[in-house]
Design an enzyme around this catalytic site. Sequence first.
Site, short mmCIF file in Angstrom:
data_model
loop_
_atom_site.label_atom_id
_atom_site.label_comp_id
_atom_site.label_asym_id
_atom_site.label_seq_id
_atom_site.Cartn_x
_atom_site.Cartn_y
_atom_site.Cartn_z
N ALA A 1 14.53 45.92 20.34
CA ALA A 1 13.48 45.73 21.36
C ALA A 1 13.94 44.79 22.46
O ALA A 1 13.70 45.03 23.65
CB ALA A 1 12.22 45.19 20.69
N ARG B 1 16.73 46.72 24.63
CA ARG B 1 16.25 47.82 25.48
C ARG B 1 15.21 47.35 26.50
O ARG B 1 15.15 47.89 27.61
CB ARG B 1 15.71 48.95 24.59
CG ARG B 1 16.83 49.62 23.81
CD ARG B 1 16.47 50.96 23.26
NE ARG B 1 17.65 51.65 22.75
CZ ARG B 1 17.63 52.81 22.11
NH1 ARG B 1 16.47 53.43 21.91
NH2 ARG B 1 18.74 53.37 21.69
N ARG C 1 25.73 30.46 8.08
CA ARG C 1 25.41 29.04 8.21
C ARG C 1 26.42 28.37 9.13
O ARG C 1 27.57 28.82 9.24
CB ARG C 1 25.42 28.36 6.84
CG ARG C 1 24.36 28.89 5.89
CD ARG C 1 24.34 28.08 4.60
NE ARG C 1 23.37 28.61 3.66
CZ ARG C 1 22.07 28.34 3.69
NH1 ARG C 1 21.58 27.54 4.65
NH2 ARG C 1 21.26 28.85 2.79
N CYS C 2 26.01 27.30 9.78
CA CYS C 2 26.93 26.61 10.70
C CYS C 2 26.67 25.11 10.68
O CYS C 2 25.74 24.62 11.33
CB CYS C 2 26.76 27.16 12.11
SG CYS C 2 27.92 26.46 13.30
N THR D 1 11.64 35.82 9.07
CA THR D 1 11.79 35.24 7.73
C THR D 1 10.78 35.89 6.78
O THR D 1 9.61 36.05 7.14
CB THR D 1 11.57 33.71 7.74
OG1 THR D 1 11.43 33.24 6.39
CG2 THR D 1 10.33 33.32 8.53
N ASP E 1 9.56 34.62 4.16
CA ASP E 1 8.71 33.62 3.50
C ASP E 1 7.33 33.44 4.15
O ASP E 1 6.43 32.88 3.52
CB ASP E 1 9.41 32.26 3.46
CG ASP E 1 10.58 32.24 2.50
OD1 ASP E 1 10.65 33.13 1.64
OD2 ASP E 1 11.43 31.33 2.60
N ASP F 1 6.48 31.36 6.42
CA ASP F 1 6.25 29.93 6.34
C ASP F 1 6.20 29.21 7.68
O ASP F 1 6.36 27.98 7.74
CB ASP F 1 7.33 29.28 5.46
CG ASP F 1 8.74 29.52 5.98
OD1 ASP F 1 8.90 30.32 6.93
OD2 ASP F 1 9.68 28.91 5.43
N ARG G 1 10.30 28.69 -1.40
CA ARG G 1 10.61 27.33 -1.84
C ARG G 1 9.47 26.37 -1.54
O ARG G 1 9.12 25.52 -2.34
CB ARG G 1 11.91 26.86 -1.18
CG ARG G 1 12.51 25.62 -1.83
CD ARG G 1 13.87 25.33 -1.23
NE ARG G 1 14.79 26.45 -1.35
CZ ARG G 1 15.47 26.73 -2.45
NH1 ARG G 1 15.30 26.01 -3.54
NH2 ARG G 1 16.30 27.77 -2.48
#
Length: 319
Positions: free
Chosen positions: A22, A25, A72-73, A125, A127, A129, A171
Amino acid sequence: MKKIAVLTSGGDAPGMNAAVRAVVRMALHNGLEVMGVKRGYAGLISGELFKMDRSSVSDIIHRGGTILRTARCEEFRTEEGRKKAANILKAYGVDALVVIGGDGSFTGAKLLSKLGVKTIGLPGTIDNDLAYTDYTIGFDTALNTVVDAINKLRDTSTSHERVSVIEVMGRHCGDLALYAGIAGGAEAIVVPEKEFDRDELCKTILEGKTTGKMHNLVMLAEGVGGAEELAKYIEEVTGLETRATILGHIQRGGSPSVFDVVLSSKMGARAVELLLEGKTSRVVGIKDNQIMDEDIDEALAMERKFDDKLYEIATALSY
């Protein structure tokens, strides 16, 4: 505004690809160039950007995961790493960045905005949350995956007249356990937001047995504790055979539901509209079935409210 970039960060969620599609485009439709960033903030720092066109997002709307990958970074957590990321965007001539991910990803977008990078966040996500939005991308699909597993477990649980403890993700947020517990007809739902008495649960299970109940399903959010431990305790106290099932990362995969595809498409389009309107440091969400946006600082500062009423209904319907 001539060129924007898009990345996915944090845990993958069904519907992320639809959101990327989305964004790409809608941007192209409005005459913007689009760059994809591979592997989230890690890829941004290492300069893994590539030009995207309409064909780049063909046949991905129905696919789970993220074609842009995610990673991850640790370096991005440092100011030096973020400055490097901002400089990479500048070097590529990128005017704005759309970030699809959870609260950690939004925090990254917020910090980049402090360095002068225009940013818009989309909530990706499973979750559910994030306090500012009613639903996040991937939550509905994950629910359907969990309920499908519950239905299968119920068959074997009934056949063996046993107790099944099913652990789902969450979590700090019990929404997956709560919604799936109601939809799957669970006898007990254990979430981080509510106090839980193991002995009271065992008492309830034993009372159910005296009334002819042949099986029990207990939904457990991972933030409360381990399913194996709870299953062992129930079996020791009640004498009933009890088994634990940890659904794990199966909850993240699979083709997104219609709800998640439509939600992702609406949110992705709105992200581009906001940038064209000259807005930045915003996150897109849905409230009362309407697509909305919120200041990123205010969104991250909001306290998430658990649906106590829904929990009460679940409790009332469980036995």
